[in-house]
Design a protein around this motif. Sequence first.
Motif, PDB file in Angstrom:
ATOM      1  N   ARG A 125      -7.276   1.306   1.351  1.00 50.79           N
ATOM      2  CA  ARG A 125      -8.075   1.368   0.125  1.00 50.79           C
ATOM      3  C   ARG A 125      -7.258   0.967  -1.102  1.00 50.79           C
ATOM      4  N   ILE A 126      -5.975   1.367  -1.104  1.00 47.16           N
ATOM      5  CA  ILE A 126      -5.139   1.075  -2.272  1.00 47.16           C
ATOM      6  C   ILE A 126      -4.791  -0.401  -2.332  1.00 47.16           C
ATOM      7  N   SER A 127      -4.350  -0.957  -1.195  1.00 43.57           N
ATOM      8  CA  SER A 127      -4.015  -2.383  -1.147  1.00 43.57           C
ATOM      9  C   SER A 127      -3.995  -2.870   0.305  1.00 43.57           C
ATOM     10  N   PRO A 128      -4.686  -3.947   0.594  1.00 39.24           N
ATOM     11  CA  PRO A 128      -4.666  -4.499   1.962  1.00 39.24           C
ATOM     12  C   PRO A 128      -3.314  -5.106   2.331  1.00 39.24           C
ATOM     13  N   GLU A 129      -2.435  -5.239   1.349  1.00 44.26           N
ATOM     14  CA  GLU A 129      -1.124  -5.832   1.611  1.00 44.26           C
ATOM     15  C   GLU A 129      -0.070  -4.798   2.015  1.00 44.26           C
ATOM     16  N   TYR A 130      -0.345  -3.529   1.790  1.00 47.02           N
ATOM     17  CA  TYR A 130       0.624  -2.478   2.108  1.00 47.02           C
ATOM     18  C   TYR A 130       0.704  -2.281   3.618  1.00 47.02           C
ATOM     19  N   ARG A 131       1.897  -1.901   4.093  1.00 49.46           N
ATOM     20  CA  ARG A 131       2.114  -1.731   5.524  1.00 49.46           C
ATOM     21  C   ARG A 131       2.791  -0.396   5.820  1.00 49.46           C
ATOM     22  N   ILE A 132       2.483   0.138   7.003  1.00 45.20           N
ATOM     23  CA  ILE A 132       3.085   1.379   7.487  1.00 45.20           C
ATOM     24  C   ILE A 132       4.063   1.037   8.604  1.00 45.20           C
ATOM     25  N   ASN A 141      -2.929  -2.250   9.556  1.00 49.12           N
ATOM     26  CA  ASN A 141      -1.830  -2.213   8.591  1.00 49.12           C
ATOM     27  C   ASN A 141      -0.611  -1.434   9.083  1.00 49.12           C
ATOM     28  N   VAL A 142      -0.502  -1.258  10.400  1.00 52.15           N
ATOM     29  CA  VAL A 142       0.618  -0.501  10.981  1.00 52.15           C
ATOM     30  C   VAL A 142       1.536  -1.423  11.779  1.00 52.15           C
ATOM     31  N   ILE A 143       2.828  -1.326  11.469  1.00 55.95           N
ATOM     32  CA  ILE A 143       3.864  -2.006  12.256  1.00 55.95           C
ATOM     33  C   ILE A 143       4.479  -0.959  13.184  1.00 55.95           C
ATOM     34  N   GLU A 144       4.228  -1.073  14.474  1.00 55.45           N
ATOM     35  CA  GLU A 144       4.718  -0.079  15.430  1.00 55.45           C
ATOM     36  C   GLU A 144       6.137  -0.400  15.880  1.00 55.45           C
ATOM     37  N   GLU A 161      -4.415   9.894  -1.319  1.00 56.67           N
ATOM     38  CA  GLU A 161      -4.485   8.696  -2.161  1.00 56.67           C
ATOM     39  C   GLU A 161      -3.948   8.983  -3.554  1.00 56.67           C
ATOM     40  N   GLU A 162      -4.327  10.111  -4.109  1.00 58.24           N
ATOM     41  CA  GLU A 162      -3.822  10.485  -5.433  1.00 58.24           C
ATOM     42  C   GLU A 162      -2.305  10.626  -5.417  1.00 58.24           C
ATOM     43  N   GLY A 163      -1.780  11.242  -4.368  1.00 55.27           N
ATOM     44  CA  GLY A 163      -0.332  11.424  -4.263  1.00 55.27           C
ATOM     45  C   GLY A 163       0.403  10.105  -4.160  1.00 55.27           C
ATOM     46  N   ILE A 164      -0.107   9.189  -3.351  1.00 54.42           N
ATOM     47  CA  ILE A 164       0.541   7.888  -3.192  1.00 54.42           C
ATOM     48  C   ILE A 164       0.476   7.093  -4.492  1.00 54.42           C
ATOM     49  N   ARG A 165      -0.657   7.125  -5.156  1.00 55.59           N
ATOM     50  CA  ARG A 165      -0.778   6.390  -6.434  1.00 55.59           C
ATOM     51  C   ARG A 165       0.182   6.961  -7.479  1.00 55.59           C
ATOM     52  N   THR A 166       0.347   8.283  -7.467  1.00 60.07           N
ATOM     53  CA  THR A 166       1.288   8.902  -8.407  1.00 60.07           C
ATOM     54  C   THR A 166       2.718   8.477  -8.083  1.00 60.07           C
ATOM     55  N   ALA A 167       3.051   8.452  -6.801  1.00 56.77           N
ATOM     56  CA  ALA A 167       4.394   8.020  -6.398  1.00 56.77           C
ATOM     57  C   ALA A 167       4.646   6.567  -6.773  1.00 56.77           C
ATOM     58  N   LEU A 168       3.641   5.734  -6.589  1.00 61.54           N
ATOM     59  CA  LEU A 168       3.789   4.314  -6.940  1.00 61.54           C
ATOM     60  C   LEU A 168       4.034   4.124  -8.433  1.00 61.54           C
ATOM     61  N   ALA A 169       3.536   5.036  -9.239  1.00 60.80           N
ATOM     62  CA  ALA A 169       3.683   4.935 -10.703  1.00 60.80           C
ATOM     63  C   ALA A 169       4.928   5.670 -11.213  1.00 60.80           C
TER      64      ALA A 169
END
Length: 394
Positions: free
Chosen positions: A255-262, A276-279, A351-359
Amino acid sequence: MKIIHISTDDFNGAGLCAYRICKAQRELGLDSQLIVRRRKHTDDFVHSYGNYTYFTHSILHKARKLLHIKDDRNICRKLTKLYNAVYTLPTSPIDLSRHPLVQQADIIHIHWVGEFLDYRTFFDALREKPMIFTMHDENLLYGITNLEQQRLSQHPLEQKYYQLKLEKIRLLQQMGVVFLSKMGFRQYGEHEMIAHARKTLIYNMVDYRLFQPKNKAEARARLDIAPETKIFAFCACNINEPRKGLNELSLVLGRISPEYRILAIGKNRSRSSWDNVIEIGRMDNPEQLSWLLSAADYFCLPSFKENFAQTPIEAMACGLPVVAFPCSGMEELITPFNGIRCSDFTPEALEEGIRTALATSYDAKVIRQDVIERFSPEKIGKDYLRFYQEVTGS
């Protein structure tokens, strides 16, 4: 002071913790040994015991299963498959009370001992010895259950072995219980199984000499990851275990970005897949783990249940900020300068936590130094020694 640690194995979560504590104590000059049934480490202080006895009795249990003869161990295994959980008996054909290192020990330190330590013989024989229990999960508190949420309170096996445990543990004259988190202490500190024990709070440790930051550009080149890609590391024994939260993390990052990867470290036992997962698969080697973690920008722990997770402090030792659900251990681990503790166990909170970390701007050196000061082997080893002295009055 002679210390003997007892654990079913010296790998996986609790087994590795037992190994690390024992090793840290030896580095402090203490006579500390570890007894396990299944052994991977080759150190001379790790001793394998009882595996042949366990194997021969396993054959007997299999024969009983084929002959449809009632067998508590087979019932326990059936429950494990039925509920996709882990249930273990507090009984064993192995008599650890006879082991010379146990008999000579001044302190017996018990970790996760399912189907290795036999409650029926061990505590009867050694009731006068000081015993320390580290609460890696809730197995000590219940009959066959390892996690409270999976407890089958009305099942005859749970009731039968709860009473057995309660009877035997109450024999102990000097008992200490170590909680790994404040939340665990609050939830279980007054439980009747450990009511007569001394209790304390000691965290897991991380060997910062093994987990160190690596060059990010080289780490990404090894994995063929573009320098500009945002990477979120995730780690679990089984990455598809629902309570570990990879599905939620994948959804939120999408939802945040289709370019992000795990970057997912661990086995995928159900062969699920995520776009979006690299195993990576399972990885136990600290050097290789350091390279993997150093390729990431953040570490995520969207776990619904933990005691005090090891992987976040390993990630922090590599300089990564952490975004975590508010599971046990996170209230003391996460600070404003090393990550975000989410407000709830929901995708929206994640999602809120990740967006806060990104900022937020984080300093990798500050994160690493904080981990060294709070969770180093030297500090945690001394914390355990102080608690031993408190329990024994020495």
